[in-house]
Design a protein around this motif. Structure first.
Motif, PDB file in Angstrom:
ATOM      1  N   MET A   1      24.297 105.550  22.114  1.00 42.80           N
ATOM      2  CA  MET A   1      25.280 105.184  23.117  1.00 42.80           C
ATOM      3  C   MET A   1      26.698 105.201  22.546  1.00 42.80           C
ATOM      4  SD  MET A   1      25.559 104.138  26.244  1.00 42.80           S
ATOM      5  CE  MET A   1      26.474 103.139  27.337  1.00 42.80           C
ATOM      6  N   ALA A   2      26.845 104.704  21.317  1.00 41.41           N
ATOM      7  CA  ALA A   2      28.170 104.633  20.711  1.00 41.41           C
ATOM      8  C   ALA A   2      28.768 106.022  20.499  1.00 41.41           C
ATOM      9  CB  ALA A   2      28.112 103.872  19.394  1.00 41.41           C
ATOM     10  N   ILE A   3      27.929 106.989  20.119  1.00 36.74           N
ATOM     11  CA  ILE A   3      28.439 108.345  19.904  1.00 36.74           C
ATOM     12  C   ILE A   3      28.932 108.965  21.201  1.00 36.74           C
ATOM     13  CG2 ILE A   3      26.212 109.537  20.074  1.00 36.74           C
ATOM     14  CD1 ILE A   3      28.653 110.474  17.439  1.00 36.74           C
ATOM     15  N   LEU A   4      28.248 108.687  22.303  1.00 32.81           N
ATOM     16  CA  LEU A   4      28.683 109.204  23.601  1.00 32.81           C
ATOM     17  C   LEU A   4      30.016 108.586  24.024  1.00 32.81           C
ATOM     18  CD1 LEU A   4      25.274 109.233  25.511  1.00 32.81           C
ATOM     19  CD2 LEU A   4      26.471 111.158  24.453  1.00 32.81           C
ATOM     20  N   ILE A   5      30.186 107.323  23.725  1.00 38.68           N
ATOM     21  CA  ILE A   5      31.451 106.660  24.048  1.00 38.68           C
ATOM     22  C   ILE A   5      32.579 107.246  23.213  1.00 38.68           C
ATOM     23  CG2 ILE A   5      32.684 104.463  23.872  1.00 38.68           C
ATOM     24  CD1 ILE A   5      30.087 103.136  24.839  1.00 38.68           C
ATOM     25  N   ARG A   6      32.315 107.498  21.944  1.00 36.92           N
ATOM     26  CA  ARG A   6      33.354 108.100  21.098  1.00 36.92           C
ATOM     27  C   ARG A   6      33.726 109.495  21.580  1.00 36.92           C
ATOM     28  NH1 ARG A   6      30.640 106.424  15.543  1.00 36.92           N
ATOM     29  NH2 ARG A   6      30.905 104.187  15.759  1.00 36.92           N
ATOM     30  N   ALA A   8      33.490 110.574  24.652  1.00 36.48           N
ATOM     31  CA  ALA A   8      34.242 110.387  25.893  1.00 36.48           C
ATOM     32  C   ALA A   8      35.672 109.941  25.615  1.00 36.48           C
ATOM     33  CB  ALA A   8      33.537 109.374  26.785  1.00 36.48           C
ATOM     34  N   VAL A   9      35.860 109.045  24.649  1.00 34.47           N
ATOM     35  CA  VAL A   9      37.206 108.571  24.310  1.00 34.47           C
ATOM     36  C   VAL A   9      38.057 109.725  23.796  1.00 34.47           C
ATOM     37  CG1 VAL A   9      38.469 107.162  22.628  1.00 34.47           C
ATOM     38  CG2 VAL A   9      36.603 106.155  23.936  1.00 34.47           C
ATOM     39  N   ILE A 111      46.941 107.584  19.462  1.00 35.36           N
ATOM     40  CA  ILE A 111      47.372 106.393  20.206  1.00 35.36           C
ATOM     41  C   ILE A 111      46.430 106.102  21.363  1.00 35.36           C
ATOM     42  CG2 ILE A 111      49.194 105.466  21.682  1.00 35.36           C
ATOM     43  CD1 ILE A 111      51.202 106.908  19.821  1.00 35.36           C
ATOM     44  N   VAL A 112      46.096 107.119  22.141  1.00 39.93           N
ATOM     45  CA  VAL A 112      45.211 106.914  23.295  1.00 39.93           C
ATOM     46  C   VAL A 112      43.825 106.469  22.832  1.00 39.93           C
ATOM     47  CG1 VAL A 112      44.093 108.056  25.244  1.00 39.93           C
ATOM     48  CG2 VAL A 112      46.502 108.485  24.775  1.00 39.93           C
ATOM     49  N   SER A 113      43.313 107.068  21.781  1.00 41.67           N
ATOM     50  CA  SER A 113      42.003 106.668  21.257  1.00 41.67           C
ATOM     51  C   SER A 113      42.033 105.215  20.792  1.00 41.67           C
ATOM     52  CB  SER A 113      41.584 107.554  20.091  1.00 41.67           C
ATOM     53  OG  SER A 113      41.367 108.865  20.526  1.00 41.67           O
ATOM     54  N   PHE A 114      43.103 104.824  20.115  1.00 49.51           N
ATOM     55  CA  PHE A 114      43.244 103.443  19.651  1.00 49.51           C
ATOM     56  C   PHE A 114      43.238 102.470  20.824  1.00 49.51           C
ATOM     57  CE2 PHE A 114      46.149  99.888  18.727  1.00 49.51           C
ATOM     58  CZ  PHE A 114      45.429  99.271  17.703  1.00 49.51           C
ATOM     59  N   VAL A 115      44.014 102.784  21.851  1.00 47.33           N
ATOM     60  CA  VAL A 115      44.088 101.898  23.020  1.00 47.33           C
ATOM     61  C   VAL A 115      42.745 101.833  23.741  1.00 47.33           C
ATOM     62  CG1 VAL A 115      45.160 101.604  25.287  1.00 47.33           C
ATOM     63  CG2 VAL A 115      46.572 102.165  23.312  1.00 47.33           C
ATOM     64  N   LEU A 116      42.098 102.958  23.909  1.00 42.51           N
ATOM     65  CA  LEU A 116      40.796 102.963  24.584  1.00 42.51           C
ATOM     66  C   LEU A 116      39.740 102.201  23.787  1.00 42.51           C
ATOM     67  CD1 LEU A 116      40.605 106.576  26.043  1.00 42.51           C
ATOM     68  CD2 LEU A 116      40.973 104.438  27.278  1.00 42.51           C
ATOM     69  N   HIS A 117      39.781 102.305  22.475  1.00 32.94           N
ATOM     70  CA  HIS A 117      38.822 101.560  21.660  1.00 32.94           C
ATOM     71  C   HIS A 117      39.104 100.063  21.703  1.00 32.94           C
ATOM     72  CE1 HIS A 117      36.266 104.645  20.025  1.00 32.94           C
ATOM     73  NE2 HIS A 117      37.311 105.362  19.664  1.00 32.94           N
ATOM     74  N   LEU A 118      40.345  99.678  21.967  1.00 29.30           N
ATOM     75  CA  LEU A 118      40.649  98.259  22.152  1.00 29.30           C
ATOM     76  C   LEU A 118      40.071  97.733  23.461  1.00 29.30           C
ATOM     77  CD1 LEU A 118      44.379  97.904  21.041  1.00 29.30           C
ATOM     78  CD2 LEU A 118      42.355  97.061  19.860  1.00 29.30           C
ATOM     79  N   VAL A 119      40.068  98.574  24.482  1.00 30.93           N
ATOM     80  CA  VAL A 119      39.613  98.172  25.818  1.00 30.93           C
ATOM     81  C   VAL A 119      38.086  98.145  25.909  1.00 30.93           C
ATOM     82  CG1 VAL A 119      39.639  98.841  28.253  1.00 30.93           C
ATOM     83  CG2 VAL A 119      41.715  99.036  26.886  1.00 30.93           C
ATOM     84  N   ILE A 120      37.431  99.057  25.237  1.00 34.05           N
ATOM     85  CA  ILE A 120      35.963  99.156  25.313  1.00 34.05           C
ATOM     86  C   ILE A 120      35.345  97.978  24.550  1.00 34.05           C
ATOM     87  CG2 ILE A 120      33.973 100.537  24.626  1.00 34.05           C
ATOM     88  CD1 ILE A 120      35.794 102.993  24.960  1.00 34.05           C
ATOM     89  N   PRO A 121      34.398  97.282  25.146  1.00 34.10           N
ATOM     90  CA  PRO A 121      33.753  96.155  24.452  1.00 34.10           C
ATOM     91  C   PRO A 121      33.063  96.594  23.164  1.00 34.10           C
ATOM     92  CG  PRO A 121      33.121  96.212  26.774  1.00 34.10           C
ATOM     93  CD  PRO A 121      33.889  97.463  26.505  1.00 34.10           C
ATOM     94  N   ARG A 123      30.342  95.704  21.838  1.00 27.82           N
ATOM     95  CA  ARG A 123      28.891  95.908  21.914  1.00 27.82           C
ATOM     96  C   ARG A 123      28.563  97.345  22.317  1.00 27.82           C
ATOM     97  NH1 ARG A 123      27.632  95.724  27.285  1.00 27.82           N
ATOM     98  NH2 ARG A 123      29.097  94.594  28.582  1.00 27.82           N
ATOM     99  N   LEU A 124      29.481  98.016  23.010  1.00 28.08           N
ATOM    100  CA  LEU A 124      29.264  99.414  23.406  1.00 28.08           C
ATOM    101  C   LEU A 124      29.781 100.385  22.351  1.00 28.08           C
ATOM    102  CD1 LEU A 124      30.257  99.227  27.164  1.00 28.08           C
ATOM    103  CD2 LEU A 124      27.962  99.230  26.189  1.00 28.08           C
ATOM    104  N   ASP A 125      30.854 100.014  21.681  1.00 25.97           N
ATOM    105  CA  ASP A 125      31.517 100.894  20.716  1.00 25.97           C
ATOM    106  C   ASP A 125      31.301 100.344  19.317  1.00 25.97           C
ATOM    107  OD1 ASP A 125      33.084 102.843  19.576  1.00 25.97           O
ATOM    108  OD2 ASP A 125      34.961 101.833  20.038  1.00 25.97           O
ATOM    109  N   GLN A 126      30.127 100.505  18.802  1.00 25.75           N
ATOM    110  CA  GLN A 126      29.782  99.960  17.493  1.00 25.75           C
ATOM    111  C   GLN A 126      30.267 100.897  16.404  1.00 25.75           C
ATOM    112  OE1 GLN A 126      25.602  99.676  17.804  1.00 25.75           O
ATOM    113  NE2 GLN A 126      25.658  98.038  19.308  1.00 25.75           N
ATOM    114  N   ARG A 127      31.332 100.484  15.716  1.00 27.92           N
ATOM    115  CA  ARG A 127      31.871 101.315  14.654  1.00 27.92           C
ATOM    116  C   ARG A 127      31.574 100.706  13.332  1.00 27.92           C
ATOM    117  NH1 ARG A 127      37.670 103.421  15.435  1.00 27.92           N
ATOM    118  NH2 ARG A 127      38.250 102.351  17.262  1.00 27.92           N
TER     119      ARG A 127
END
Length: 127
Positions: A1-6, A8-9, A111-121, A123-127
């Motif tokens: 799931m995390a890879i798909l979110i990355r 998409a971001v 910048i956009v990736s940073f902001v989106l990773h701040l918004v995504i919870p 638990r979904l974006d496990q880095r």
């Protein structure tokens, strides 16, 4: 799931870069073709950042130190150009027309990736 979110971001970040930076173009016709192109380019972007960027950072370490990290902006622009070149080799309609569009595009994507990773919870974006 995390890879798909990355993926998409990065795809959303690349899409915004095509809208904001002159010289970065997404030439696909339909919406589905554009989304497919952005997903494919975001995968290329990820592969380049995983395999090529660390090698360049190791060899360019003295330049990072001398320039207090500003050399990283040049590296990111060159890697963005590499992504555009690879996309061209794969006949993907994603075009980066030179260094300065790549420079600004890399900044927009970061910048956009940073902001989106701040918004995504987390638990979904496990880095």
């Amino acid at each position: 799931m995390a890879i798909l979110i990355r993926i998409a971001v990065v795809a959303v970040s690349l899409w915004l870069a095509t809208l904001l930076v002159d010289g970065i173009e997404l030439g696909a016709g339909t919406t589905a073709a554009r989304v497919g192109t952005l997903v494919a380019v975001s995968i290329i972007f990820g592969v380049v950042n995983v395999f090529v960027k660390p090698v360049i950072q190791i060899f360019g370490c003295p330049l990072y130190i001398i320039t207090l990290g500003l050399f990283g902006l040049v590296v990111n622009a060159l890697l963005f150009m590499l992504v555009g070149w690879i996309a061209g080799l794969l006949n993907l309609p994603f075009i980066v027309e030179g260094f300065w569009p790549a420079f600004w595009g890399a900044i927009v994507v970061a910048i956009v990736s940073f902001v989106l990773h701040l918004v995504i919870p987390d638990r979904l974006d496990q880095r």
